[in-house]
Design a protein around this motif. Sequence first.
Motif, PDB file in Angstrom:
ATOM      1  N   SER C  23      11.206  29.905   7.157  1.00  0.00           N
ATOM      2  CA  SER C  23      10.648  29.355   8.402  1.00  0.00           C
ATOM      3  C   SER C  23      10.740  30.377   9.518  1.00  0.00           C
ATOM      4  O   SER C  23       9.830  30.484  10.340  1.00  0.00           O
ATOM      5  N   LEU C  27       7.475  32.677  11.862  1.00  0.00           N
ATOM      6  CA  LEU C  27       7.342  33.085  13.267  1.00  0.00           C
ATOM      7  C   LEU C  27       7.162  34.588  13.371  1.00  0.00           C
ATOM      8  O   LEU C  27       6.370  35.083  14.170  1.00  0.00           O
ATOM      9  N   ASP C 136      -9.934  34.618  10.193  1.00  0.00           N
ATOM     10  CA  ASP C 136      -9.509  35.634  11.149  1.00  0.00           C
ATOM     11  C   ASP C 136      -8.112  35.375  11.676  1.00  0.00           C
ATOM     12  O   ASP C 136      -7.468  36.257  12.204  1.00  0.00           O
ATOM     13  N   ASP C 137      -7.670  34.156  11.539  1.00  0.00           N
ATOM     14  CA  ASP C 137      -6.356  33.805  12.071  1.00  0.00           C
ATOM     15  C   ASP C 137      -5.313  34.036  10.995  1.00  0.00           C
ATOM     16  O   ASP C 137      -4.704  33.103  10.476  1.00  0.00           O
ATOM     17  N   GLU C 140      -1.459  33.043  11.589  1.00  0.00           N
ATOM     18  CA  GLU C 140      -1.250  31.602  11.533  1.00  0.00           C
ATOM     19  C   GLU C 140      -1.404  31.093  10.109  1.00  0.00           C
ATOM     20  O   GLU C 140      -0.629  30.256   9.651  1.00  0.00           O
ATOM     21  N   LEU C 144       1.489  29.258   8.033  1.00  0.00           N
ATOM     22  CA  LEU C 144       1.373  27.881   7.551  1.00  0.00           C
ATOM     23  C   LEU C 144       1.704  27.801   6.072  1.00  0.00           C
ATOM     24  O   LEU C 144       2.350  26.846   5.620  1.00  0.00           O
ATOM     25  N   TRP C 147       5.432  27.844   5.906  1.00  0.00           N
ATOM     26  CA  TRP C 147       6.060  26.605   6.379  1.00  0.00           C
ATOM     27  C   TRP C 147       5.786  25.450   5.423  1.00  0.00           C
ATOM     28  O   TRP C 147       6.649  24.588   5.231  1.00  0.00           O
ATOM     29  N   CYS C 174       0.983  21.125   7.105  1.00  0.00           N
ATOM     30  CA  CYS C 174       0.655  22.548   7.005  1.00  0.00           C
ATOM     31  C   CYS C 174      -0.532  22.744   6.071  1.00  0.00           C
ATOM     32  O   CYS C 174      -1.403  23.584   6.326  1.00  0.00           O
ATOM     33  N   LEU C 177      -3.897  21.797   7.650  1.00  0.00           N
ATOM     34  CA  LEU C 177      -4.379  22.839   8.549  1.00  0.00           C
ATOM     35  C   LEU C 177      -4.893  24.028   7.759  1.00  0.00           C
ATOM     36  O   LEU C 177      -5.965  24.556   8.031  1.00  0.00           O
ATOM     37  N   ALA C 180      -8.396  24.008   6.324  1.00  0.00           N
ATOM     38  CA  ALA C 180      -9.557  24.110   7.208  1.00  0.00           C
ATOM     39  C   ALA C 180      -9.705  25.508   7.787  1.00  0.00           C
ATOM     40  O   ALA C 180     -10.491  25.717   8.693  1.00  0.00           O
ATOM     41  N   PHE C 181      -8.971  26.473   7.254  1.00  0.00           N
ATOM     42  CA  PHE C 181      -8.931  27.771   7.922  1.00  0.00           C
ATOM     43  C   PHE C 181     -10.145  28.642   7.672  1.00  0.00           C
ATOM     44  O   PHE C 181     -10.305  29.661   8.329  1.00  0.00           O
TER      45      PHE C 181
ATOM     46  N   VAL D 183       0.848  25.673  16.179  1.00  0.00           N
ATOM     47  CA  VAL D 183       0.242  26.958  15.807  1.00  0.00           C
ATOM     48  C   VAL D 183      -1.081  26.727  15.077  1.00  0.00           C
ATOM     49  O   VAL D 183      -2.115  27.315  15.406  1.00  0.00           O
ATOM     50  N   LEU D 188      -7.011  26.559  14.865  1.00  0.00           N
ATOM     51  CA  LEU D 188      -8.243  25.908  14.410  1.00  0.00           C
ATOM     52  C   LEU D 188      -9.173  25.585  15.566  1.00  0.00           C
ATOM     53  O   LEU D 188     -10.370  25.815  15.492  1.00  0.00           O
TER      54      LEU D 188
END
Lengths: 419, 109, 573, 219
Positions: C23, C27, C136-137, C140, C144, C147, C174, C177, C180-181, D183, D188
Amino acid sequence: MDVGSALYGTPLFAQSHRVDLTVSTCVIWGLWLIVGFAGLFPGIVAYMVWLERKVAARFQDRIGPNRVGPFGLLQSVADGLKLLVKENIVPRSADQVVHLLAPVLVLVSAFLTLAVVPFAVGLVPIDPPSGLVYLIAVSSISPLGIFLAGWSSHNKYSLLGAMRAVAQLVSYEIPQVLSTIPVVLWAGSLSLVSIFDHQVAYGWNALNPPGFLAFLTFLIASVAEVNRTPFDLPEAESEIVAGYHTEYSGMRFGLFFLAEYLGVFSVSCVATVLFLGGGTPLPFSAFPVNLLDGSVGSYLLVDGILLAVFSLKVLLFVFAMFWVRATLPRMRIDRLMNFAWKYLVPLCILNIVFAAIWYEVVVRPGALTARNWAWGMIAAGLPVVLGVQLVFRANRKLAAARAVDADWPTVGTIAEASR
Amino acid sequence: MANDIPLSWFLYFAAAAFATGLVGVLLRRNAIAVLMAIEIMLNAANVNLVAFWRYGTPAPGAGPLPGVILALLVITVAAAEVAVGIGLILLCYRRWRAVDVDRYETMSG
Amino acid sequence: MPVNALPMDLRDFLRVAPAVLLSAWGLVVVAADLARYRRRDAESRRLAVGRLTLIGVGLALASAVALFGIDSLAQSDAPRLDRLLGESFASYFSRPDGLIFFGTLASGLPTDVLNVLFLTLLGLVVWTSTAYAFTDDLGEYFALLLWATVGMMLLAASEELATLFIALETMTICLYLASAFEKSKPRSAEAGLKYFIYGSVSSALFLYGLSFVYGLTGTTYFDAIGRVLGRGGHEGLAGNLVGGAALLLMLVGFGFKVAAVPFHMWAPDVYEGAPAPVSAWIATGSKVASFVVMLKVFLHALGPWSNPSNELMGPGWLGVVVVLAAATMTYGNLAALAQRNYKRMLAYSSIAHAGYILVGVAAASVSTAGPEAAGAVLYYLVVYAFANVGAFAVAAWLARDRDGDAIADLDGLARTSPALAVCIVVLMLSLIGVPPFAGFFGKLAIFMEALRQGPSGTRIVLAWLVALGLFNSVVSAFYYVRVLKAMYLREAPSVGGLQRAKSAIAVPIVVATVVVTACGIVPSPLMDLMRAIARPMLTATTLDATAVTDATPAAGATARPRPVAWTTPSRPE
Amino acid sequence: MGEVVVARILFLAIAALGLLAALGTVLSRNLVHAALHLVGFFFCVACLFVMLEAEFLAAVQVLIYIGAVAILLMFGIMLTRNTRGDDATSLSGPWRLPGLVAGLCLFGALVFGINNAVSPSGASPWAGEAARPSLVEREGEPAWAAERRRAVEDMGRVVGEEFLTRYAMAFELAGLLLTAALVGAVALAHRDEVGAAELPPTVEALPADSAEPVGTAAS
C-alpha cells in the motif's frame, strides 16, 4: 416535519440514561427553544446587522443608519418589518417546494450549531459526548441548502453561485475540521463542555503555538464557511449578480440573511469556546469557575461574569469579521481553492503532529506547570514555525514551476491571452 | 425502561427500506438513481447492525461494539462508492451523453 | 477518563508486512509518476512506471517469502528460529493460534502461501500491463492494481466480518476503477460502470445478509459464529428463516464476486471491456481471494449450517451450492461455445471454472477428509489462476497488435511464434483438464473429494454432480480447441498479424506454462502444501487471553476451541 | 409507561417518514427530488441511530451522508444535466407492477423471517417485547454489559479505542480504500484537454433544449 424538532425531540429518549425527563428539564429545554432560538438569537443577528452598517460606515467615513431611533438603533426593527411585509416573489419556473425548503435548511443548520455551545457553566442546551462531531455534522447541512437554492431558482447565476458556494464550503470544511483536532486531542473529549473545562485547567488553547496555528486556520476557514468577504464569491454581486439568492426576495431572502449572520455569530461562539477559553477572562486562571460553591448566588455570579466575557469575545470576533469585510477585496476562485487545499490542509495535518508534541510535554504530566509550559513553547513552537515556513516555501516553489494553473482553464486562457 | 421499542420494529423498518432499495435498483434505469437506491440498501443494513448491537447479547470475545464499527466502515465504504460511482458515471456520460444504464450496449453475446 | 484500550502487540504489523509495503508502494508509484515520469514520452514512461511497480511487488514478495520461511521454520524447527530471531520474536512467531490483531486477521503458513501466490500473479499482471499503451494515468493505474492486491491479501487473511467487508470493498472498488482506465475505448468505461453497479448491489445484498448473521450470533468472528451456530439448534434454514435469508444473501454476494450463474451477468462484459491485464486480475486475483474467503465463511463460520439434517436438499446451504455449481459450470461452458471473442470466451470459461470450484466447496463441507478437503479447491485455484494469467497475456498481445480480441486474430500463430504457440496449447490443455497438465489434477482432486464423503444422503447427488462436471470438461474442450485450431490450422493474415511478443507478454505465458506443467508432472508437492494449509486456514481459533477474560462466566464452557464444520452435530436419531 | 409510549410513537413517526422518503427516492422522476428524499431518509436513519443510543454514529451519518454523499450526488446530477424528468429517469413502465410486487414479496418474506427468528446466541426471540439490555449498573453483571454501558456513554472514545486496537487493520484499510477511491476517481473523471477534442461530439444528438442552463424544474 421540521428538521429541528426531530433532532431536538429524539435526544430526550436517547439519553434517557443520562438526562432524566423531569418537568424541569422539559421547561428548561422549552425555554431554550423559545427564548434562545426564536427570540434571542434573531435579536442578536438584527443588531449585528446594525453594528456592521455602523462599523462599515466608520471605515468609509460615513455615519451609517441614524434616522430610526437613537443612533439608528431601531433600524434593525424597521428592516425586519420591511422584510416581513415585502412581497415574496417566486419565479414561475422555480421548483416551488424546494425553493422554500432551501433557506429553511440553511437557517436550521445555523441554528442547530448553537445547540451545543456552552455559553457559561450549565448554560448549554445539550451536551452530547460527541458534541464536536454533532457541530460539524449540522454545519455540513448548509451546503445542501445552498445547492438547492441555486438549483430550484432556475437561473444560471443562481446555479453558478451555488456551485461555487458548495465547492468552497466543502473545501473549507476540511481545514475547519482538521484544525479542531488538536483541541480534541488535548481535552481528550469531543464534548464542548469538556473542552471548556480543559481550558480552565490548562489555559486557553489559542495561547500555545500549535493552538495558535489551529486557531488561525479555524478562523480563516470559518470566514470562508460563512461566505464572508474576502471569501464571498458565491454571492459576488459584480460577477454573478447575487449568486444563489438572486431569485429570493422578501422573507425568504430574509432567512438567508438571518442564516448568514447567525453563522457569523455561531462560528464566533465556537471559536471562543474551542480556542479562547469560553467565558474565562484570564487565560491561565480558573478565575470565575473556582468561585462556584454550589449556592445559587455563586452560580449566578459566575455565569454573569462568564457570559459577559463570552459576549465580549464574540463581539471581538464579529468586529474582526466586519473589519476584514471593510478592508479586503474578494479573492479569485482558483486562488480560493488553492489556498484551502495547498496551504490550509497541509498546515492542519502538520499541526496535528505539533499538537501531539504539546500534548506529550504539557498536558500528559497531569497539571500545568510553568516549567512544562516553557518547554512546550520551545518544543512545539519551533516545529510550528518551521512547518509554516515549509508549507509556504513548497507552495511558492510549486507555483514557480508552473506558470499557469491548469486546473482552471479560463484563468489559463486569460493568462495566455495576455502573454 | 423495562419495555422499550421492540427490536423487531427496527428490523421491520430495515427490511422495508431494503426492499424499497432493491426495487429501486431493479426498476430504475438511471445510473444515479440506482446509486441512490444502493445507498438506501446500505443504510438498511446499517440500521440492522446497530439495532443488533444494542439489543443483542454478544458472544464471548466479540468486543464492545462490533455492530457500530461495522456500520462506520459501511458508511466509509458508501462514501467511497459514491465517489467512484459518480466518477464512472461522468466518464460514461461523456461518451454517451446519457446516464441511462440500458443505453450502454457496445458489448453483447 | 482513562483510556481503556486493549494492549496491542505492534509486532502484528510485521506479519502483514507485504500488505503494508504494497500500500505504501502504491503512493510511491503515484508520486513518482507525477513528479518524475510525467514529461517522458509514453513508451519509456510506461516502462519506467511498470518497472518501479515491479520493484515494489518484488519487495513485497520478498517479505512474504521471508515470512513464509519464518513460519515454516516455526513449525518445523523451532530451536533454529530461536537462534535466528531471538527468544521473544521466535515465541511470537510460533504462537499456536496464528491470529493477529485480536483475531481479526489470520497469519501463518496459509496466509503466507496465499500472499506469495497473489504477489507472483500480481507481478505477472503488472508485467503484462507494460506490454501496450491503454491508459495515460499510469501511476494511478498501477497504484490501483497494488491496492487491489492489498485488499485481496487481507481479504484472504480475514477472520472477522468487518475486516472481511472492508477488504472485499477495497479489492472491488480498486478493480471497478481499474477496469475503466482505458479511456480511449467506450467499452472500458461501460465495463467499469457495469462492474460497479452489479458489484455494489451485490455488496449491499451481502452486507444485509451479514447483518443478520451478526444478529443471530452476536459476534463477527468466523470462529465464534461457527461455535454459536454449532451449539444452537440444527434446523438450519428451515428452523430459522432469517438465517436462511442471510445465507442466501451472502451466497448471492459471493456468487457475484466469483461470477456464479445466475449472478454472472457482469462477467463477460467486464472481461471484454476492461483492459486485458485488469481482466486478468479480476479473473484470477479477485476470484482466488473471493473463493478463499468463501471457503472460510462457509466452511468455518457457517459450516454447521452446511447440511445439518444430513439430506442434500434438506435445510442447509449445501443444496443451494450444489445447484449453483451445476448451473454455473453447464451454463458457462455452453455459453462459451458460442463465443468468437477471445476475452469473452475466457470470461465464460472462467464462469465454468467457478462452477467446478463450487463443486469443491460443496464437497469439502461434507468430505470425510475434514478441512484438508479444501486443499483440493486451493490447488485448483492456484492452477486456474496461473493458466488464466497466461491466457490473458495472450489477450494483451491481441490488444497490442490487432487492437481487438477476436479468436480469429490468432490465426497462424504457430507459424510466426511457434514456441509461444506451444505454451498456449499447454495452457489451453490445462484449462480443459487434459493430463499431464495441472488442470487435470485440479479437477481430479476436486472430483475425488466430491466422491469421497460420508453421509449417504449426499453421496448420490454429488456423484451426479461429478458426472456433470466430467461431461462439462468434454464440452469445454470444443471452445478451447478453437484457439488451437486458429493457431495451427489457419493461415496467418498476410498483413497485420501478431508481431513478435516482447517479454511483457512472453514472460507471463511462459511462467504460467512452466507452473502448469510442473504442477502437472509432479502434482504432489503443491497438493500436499495446499492440504497442509487448508486445516489451519479453516480452523483458526482464538486462543488469546483477552477473548477468554472477556467471556461471560456462563460462556466459559463454550469458549473451548473445537473443530466445527466436520464434527457432524449430534442429530436426533 | 408514558415515556415508552412516547418513544414508540416517535419511532413510528420517524420510521414512517423514513419509508416515505425511501419510496420517494425510488419513485420520483426528478432526480433532484429523489436526492432530496434520500437526504430525508438519511436523516431518519440518523434519528433511528439516536433512538438506538448511538448518537455518535448518528452525527457521523449526518456528516457523511448528508454533508458529503448527498452533495456528491447533487454534483453528479448537475454535471450530467440530468434533472429533467424524462423517461430515462423514471421507472420503466411495464415493469413497475411486477417490481413492486417483488419488493413486497421480499419484504413479506423478511418480516416472516424476523418474526420467527430465534437467535442462537441469546435465548430471546426477536419478535415481540424484546427489551434492550439495561444500561444501569448492577452487581454481578456480565463483562459485556459494563463494556456496552461504557460504549453507549462515550461512544466516540470507545470507537477510537476499537479502531486503534482490535480493528486496526480494518481502519487502515478504510483509509487505503478512501485514498484509492480518491486517486482513481480523480484519474477517471479528469478530462484530458487533448483527449476531449478527439472524441466524437456525441453518440446521439443532444436534445434540442439541452443548451439551457442545467437547473430545470420538473413542472
